[in-house]
Structures are given as C-alpha cells and as structure tokens.
Scaffold this motif. Sequence first.
Motif, PDB file in Angstrom:
ATOM      1  N   GLU A 155       0.813  -1.210   0.000  1.00 15.93           N
ATOM      2  CA  GLU A 155       0.000   0.000   0.000  1.00 15.93           C
ATOM      3  C   GLU A 155       0.850   1.265   0.000  1.00 15.93           C
ATOM      4  O   GLU A 155       1.952   1.285   0.553  1.00 15.93           O
ATOM      5  N   ALA A 206      -6.917   1.079 -12.205  1.00 18.75           N
ATOM      6  CA  ALA A 206      -5.525   1.040 -11.780  1.00 18.75           C
ATOM      7  C   ALA A 206      -4.692   1.837 -12.770  1.00 18.75           C
ATOM      8  O   ALA A 206      -5.135   2.127 -13.892  1.00 18.75           O
ATOM      9  N   THR A 209       2.930   2.236 -13.903  1.00 14.43           N
ATOM     10  CA  THR A 209       4.020   3.050 -13.387  1.00 14.43           C
ATOM     11  C   THR A 209       5.086   3.222 -14.467  1.00 14.43           C
ATOM     12  O   THR A 209       5.179   2.391 -15.373  1.00 14.43           O
ATOM     13  N   LEU A 236      -0.878  -0.233 -10.070  1.00 18.79           N
ATOM     14  CA  LEU A 236      -1.313   0.312  -8.783  1.00 18.79           C
ATOM     15  C   LEU A 236      -2.814   0.576  -8.838  1.00 18.79           C
ATOM     16  O   LEU A 236      -3.288   1.438  -9.586  1.00 18.79           O
ATOM     17  N   LEU A 245      -3.171   3.848  -2.930  1.00 17.14           N
ATOM     18  CA  LEU A 245      -2.706   3.014  -4.030  1.00 17.14           C
ATOM     19  C   LEU A 245      -2.331   1.654  -3.467  1.00 17.14           C
ATOM     20  O   LEU A 245      -1.713   1.575  -2.400  1.00 17.14           O
ATOM     21  N   LYS A 246      -2.694   0.595  -4.189  1.00 16.95           N
ATOM     22  CA  LYS A 246      -2.327  -0.747  -3.738  1.00 16.95           C
ATOM     23  C   LYS A 246      -1.816  -1.547  -4.927  1.00 16.95           C
ATOM     24  O   LYS A 246      -2.430  -1.529  -6.001  1.00 16.95           O
ATOM     25  N   SER A 247      -0.706  -2.234  -4.727  1.00 14.34           N
ATOM     26  CA  SER A 247      -0.133  -3.026  -5.807  1.00 14.34           C
ATOM     27  C   SER A 247      -1.130  -4.062  -6.289  1.00 14.34           C
ATOM     28  O   SER A 247      -1.820  -4.710  -5.495  1.00 14.34           O
ATOM     29  N   ARG A 270      10.014  -1.853  -4.706  1.00 11.24           N
ATOM     30  CA  ARG A 270       8.918  -0.897  -4.869  1.00 11.24           C
ATOM     31  C   ARG A 270       9.507   0.477  -4.596  1.00 11.24           C
ATOM     32  O   ARG A 270      10.104   0.692  -3.536  1.00 11.24           O
TER      33      ARG A 270
END
Length: 706
Positions: A155, A206, A209, A236, A245-247, A270
């Motif tokens: 997160e 999402a 990146t 994300l 944001l969460k992977s 990360r």
Amino acid sequence: MKCKFLVVLIIMLSFSCKNDSMILDVESPQSNLKVSFNLNAEGEPFYQVMFNNKTVVDTSYLGFEFTNAEALKDDLKIITTATNSFNETWQMPWGEQVDVVNHYNELKVELQETSEPKRKLNIVFRVYDDGIGFRYEFPEQEGWTEALIKDEHTEFNLTKDYNTFWIPGDWDIYEHLYSTTKLSEIDALKYVGHVNLAQTYIPENAVNTPVTMVGDDNTHLSFHEAALVDYSGMTLKVDTENLNLKSNLVGSENTDYKVKRSLPFHTPWRTLQITDNAPDLIESKLIVNLNEPNKLGDVSWFKPMKYTGVWWEMHLGKSSWDYGMTQDMNTWTDPGKSNGTHGATTENVKRFIDFSAKNNIRGVLVEGWNTGWEHWIGFEDREGVFDFVTPYPDYDIDEVTRYAKEKGVEIIMHHETSAATETYEKQQDTAYALMQKYGMHAVKSGYVGKILPKGEYHHGQYMVNHYNNAAIKAAKYEVAVNAHEPIKATGLRRTYPNIISREGLRGQEFNAWAEDGGNPPEHLPIVAFTRMLSGPIDFTPGIFNIKFDEFKKDNQVNTTIAQQLALYVVIYSPVQMAADLVEHYEANPEPLQFIRDVGVDWEETKVLNGKVGDYVTIARKERQTGNWFVGGITDENSITHELTFDFLDEDQTYDATIYKDGKEAHWNDNPLDIEIEKMEQTKGNKLSIKLAEGGGFAISLKKKNN
C-alpha cells in the motif's frame, strides 16, 4: 569498468521480540527523508514515509496472498532488525552521465509468524536523499519451498489529493495518452477498448508506473519499481475515496496465481522518488541504483549511435513491410512478383546508408527485410510465421552489409515477433548468430499483438522472463536489444548494459495514423517526468515534414520543427533515430546540421528547468568531445526562458548555434518557422529564448580552440 567504493557497515542486531528495543526508523543520508516501520496489535506490518518533516505516505500495510498457502499479512512478530549505510560511485558504460553516486541508508526487518507454520519474511528499506526503495525477501526455510503468489498487497496511503499524471493499468500495452487529474478523479476504466491499440486489457481502476504526482506544496512523487526479474509487472490499484494506491500484479488466464517462485527469492524493489521540484525527478538515479552491478563486463562492442531507416515511410504508407508474394511458411512456392511498395529493398536501404554516411549517422535500421510479413496481421495463430534469418528476394543481405561496412555504417537488425514467443525463442540462437556473422550489434525487437501462448499478457511473469532472457541470450552474441511493445524499464540496463532502450509509451508513429489526432503538444512534457524516469526511450524524433499531406492529409506531428530537434537532448536514449525520409532532410540542410552535430552518449546531464506537463529544458555534455547540447520543449502554451550557461567549463569559449522557433511559429499554424542564430558563449552568460506554442529550441555548444 572503474568503480570507487566507500562502504561503511554499521550492523545493529537485537534478539529481543519487543518492538521498543528494535531499530524501526531509517533516514536518508541528509536526513530529509525518513521511513518508519512497525506492527499493529494484530501483527500486521506497516510503514510510513516523511519528507521534510511532513508525512507523505501514512500508515500503509504490507502483505501477500497465495493460492497454495494462507495469506502472509498478520500474526507476525519482529525477530531482528539491522541497519547499514552504503556509499559508492560507479560508472555507466553509456548513459546520461559517467559517474553515478549510490548512497543510501538501509533498514532490514526480519519477521516471523507467531503461530504455525511460523513462516519467515524479511522487508528491506533503502532510503536515499531522492527517494526510497523497499522489497520483500523470502528466505530459505523448512517446510516452504514454493510460493504461488495470488497477489501482493503493498500500500501507498497518501495524505493529499495530488495532481496526478497517469496512464491506465493496462496489462498489455503502455501506449496510452497521459491523463492529468486529481488522484481522487482517476478513472482508468474509461479507456477500455481504445481503438488505436493493437492489444489492450484494463481489468480495474488502476494505473501503470511510473505514475507522477505533484502537490500544492511542490512535493513531487513518482511511483515505480526497480529490478523486475522473474516476477510479474506491478500496476497500482486506485482507491479514489481514501487516496490509496495498492499493488495489483499482472496475472495470467492460464494459472490461478500471478507469480510462481521457489524459495529463497526476493521481489522487485517498490520505489518512490520524492523531491521538492520537477528537475530533480529527472536527475534522480534511484531506479538504476537499486539494480545489481554490471554482470556482462566489457560491453564496448556496443556504441551509442544515431540511426536512420525504412520505418517512417512505412507508417506514412509510402512503402510496406511485406514483399507481397506467395509463401507457404517454409519455402517459396512461387518466385512471384514484388507488390512494388516493399521498403526493405537493397536499393532503398543503400540510399539510407549513403545518407547516414554523409551525415555523421552510424546506423541504419531495416524493417521488413525478412519473410513472413504477409501472414501475421489479423491471424490469431501466429506461431511459425516469421523467419528471422531468411530475407525477401529483393533484399540482398550480403550486399547490404558489405556496402554498409564499406561506408562505415552499421545495419541494425529488426525482429518483429508478432508476440509469438515460442517461435522467437526457437530461432533466437540462429537469429543472433546471423547478426554476429554480419557484425550487427543492435536489434530492435517488436511484440505487436496478443501474446502467444494465449492467456498470457505482455506484462505478466511469463513475458517478464521472456524479455529478460532474450536480452541475456543476446549478450552472448554481442547484441544489444531495443525492445518495442516491451515490459517496462526498471533499471536493468545497469546489470545488463546490452538492454539499451525500449519503447513502452505512445510513440511518434501515432502521429502518422492515430484516429484521435496523434500526440498532443503536452504529451512529451509529461513523458519527460513519467515514462522517462524509468529509463531510455526509443521515441524516434526528427520529423521535418510536419504536415505530411501528400501521404495522410488528416494526420500531422503536433510540434514545431525546432521541438523535433530539441527531442534529441530532452528524450534520452543511447540510440536516437533520424526518423524522417531522406528527401525531407535533404530539403532542409540547415536544421539537419543539428542532427549531424548532436551527441548521443553523455558525460554529464543538467536539468535547467521544468514543470511536469508544461515544459522542460535539459543540457547534456558529450563524452569524448566535451561539447554541450541543450534542448527545451513546451506544451501548447508559449513560454520564455532565461537561460544561464553556468554549466559550461571555466575559461572555455564555445561556438553556439541556436535553433529556435521563429516569430510566427506555432505547432499547428506554422510549424516550420525556425530561426538559426550563431554566437559565442562562455560560462555564466545569459540568454533569453522564446518557445512557441508546441515549440522548442536546440543549442549546440562546441568548444572553441582558445
């Protein structure tokens, strides 16, 4: 490669299980960044990030779900913690600069479940002055030999509704235009089924990146990952209500897990770049620093280069990739006749070789030289279509390579795989051996279409391994790889310096055929602070015929010609294409001089100014010569910059040639209006320069013999 090392290790171990006796904070070398780690009452691990004494990432939880085991995200205790400091200066064999400082403080936390099966997990944080990286380590342990990761729950819980520059979290392609919205307004699902894309799959709200954010206090954040090896690419997932944001890893339709790894292993880093200004984002070397040192040794067989090629004429429709004759996939059944528009003919390629040799351009890319192009577009089963060693009848590879060598030009190979991975893997050794035979040291690979085997995506673990393994194998044949339709760049160019460049964005070709009007003027001022943070970009600049009505009256390049010159400095790559047609360059010899002169391999880089999405100016010093080149671009708004040449060498005079927008220049109304001015410059001099709407400028500063 020469390296200077200053390593200071300070190991602090504690064997108590009480958190108050552990080292749970780590600061950057200059103490502007701080990471704190801890567990809550349920044994859930979390971290926080502070920048300049302000919390930028609040309590954010970490953990995993598996398909072959219970989740690993709570019921944990801290076994030990350790810190160390590291400081080295290493050298890039090619790149934006020679010397790279790698200075960080590290915190390693060893965790274990309190109940059976008492699995172990380590989390390592590295904190730099310009950002942080952290990764998970799964140590060797009894009773756990394989992890089938369903998802990783990393997160980033943000404290502000940042202005965000993003593309959707597409599992298959990065070729989207960037959107600029508040974090709370991100809606990636509206881009599902985009008409301009060869393949696309957006399963949820999402983003991909790097994704870059700017706060009202001028805090700049950019989220990404480093050292992506044998793992799935990370998108994300956006919680617009809670600014979280969460992977979310890219998956596969063929398995119920997203990553399969044998223990011991570690995840990619990360990453979060954090600065208080836009230029420092570009100057940051966080991503490459988080990768392992060079594993290939001497790679001097690859030389950064400018190149031309039969590419743009195909996108314009002047010529075609395919020869247009009958083929049964194995042998030619009929000598047939050319369709008359084939671009990769011996005669046409020789024309590009002649032009390159005359204009200080060392390479020529030849696309469409090999058999199979007639049979892959529109075919669902593309395995076995392309042959990577057999040329079309009108392309004499022996004669072309002989002629190129005579002229001092290197042929760049092209491998369009059509995303048929098994066909390519079977032929890689023979294809690379053919290149080695002819002295070719660079290949542009392509992966247009849905991945085969079916059910895999461009950014999943299967393809991450394919892309990386292709480059590692290529190195054995002294071949460098420039991948298109790739996996994202994550700094592996440090470990494998034959990974030279890649596409991985919406490139120049969209200006030639996209139904939405091509790339708007704001596109590249966003790209410089997003996609370019991950690594080199093969964007193919240098289009002089901005409005190509004779080919496609409804399309054009949405910049001025001066901006096309500026891109050779602004958008970094060790391979830079002079992408336009030979006849368009020959009709414009004065701006062509900048392409002749501009360097492609740099000793030093300075970002002189910048605002994400609006403008950027970069100065680069060429290796070997010590000459400087400056490029500046802007979006749809005109701007005037006051440049100070304080980056130049002391007691040195430079002959400066300035290529700038003319007084009436405009990206749409008058894109070819350019002024060229010559003067002398020395350190500390100032220059006012105006950029037109969608415009730019380029400056060459050649050392004058004093």
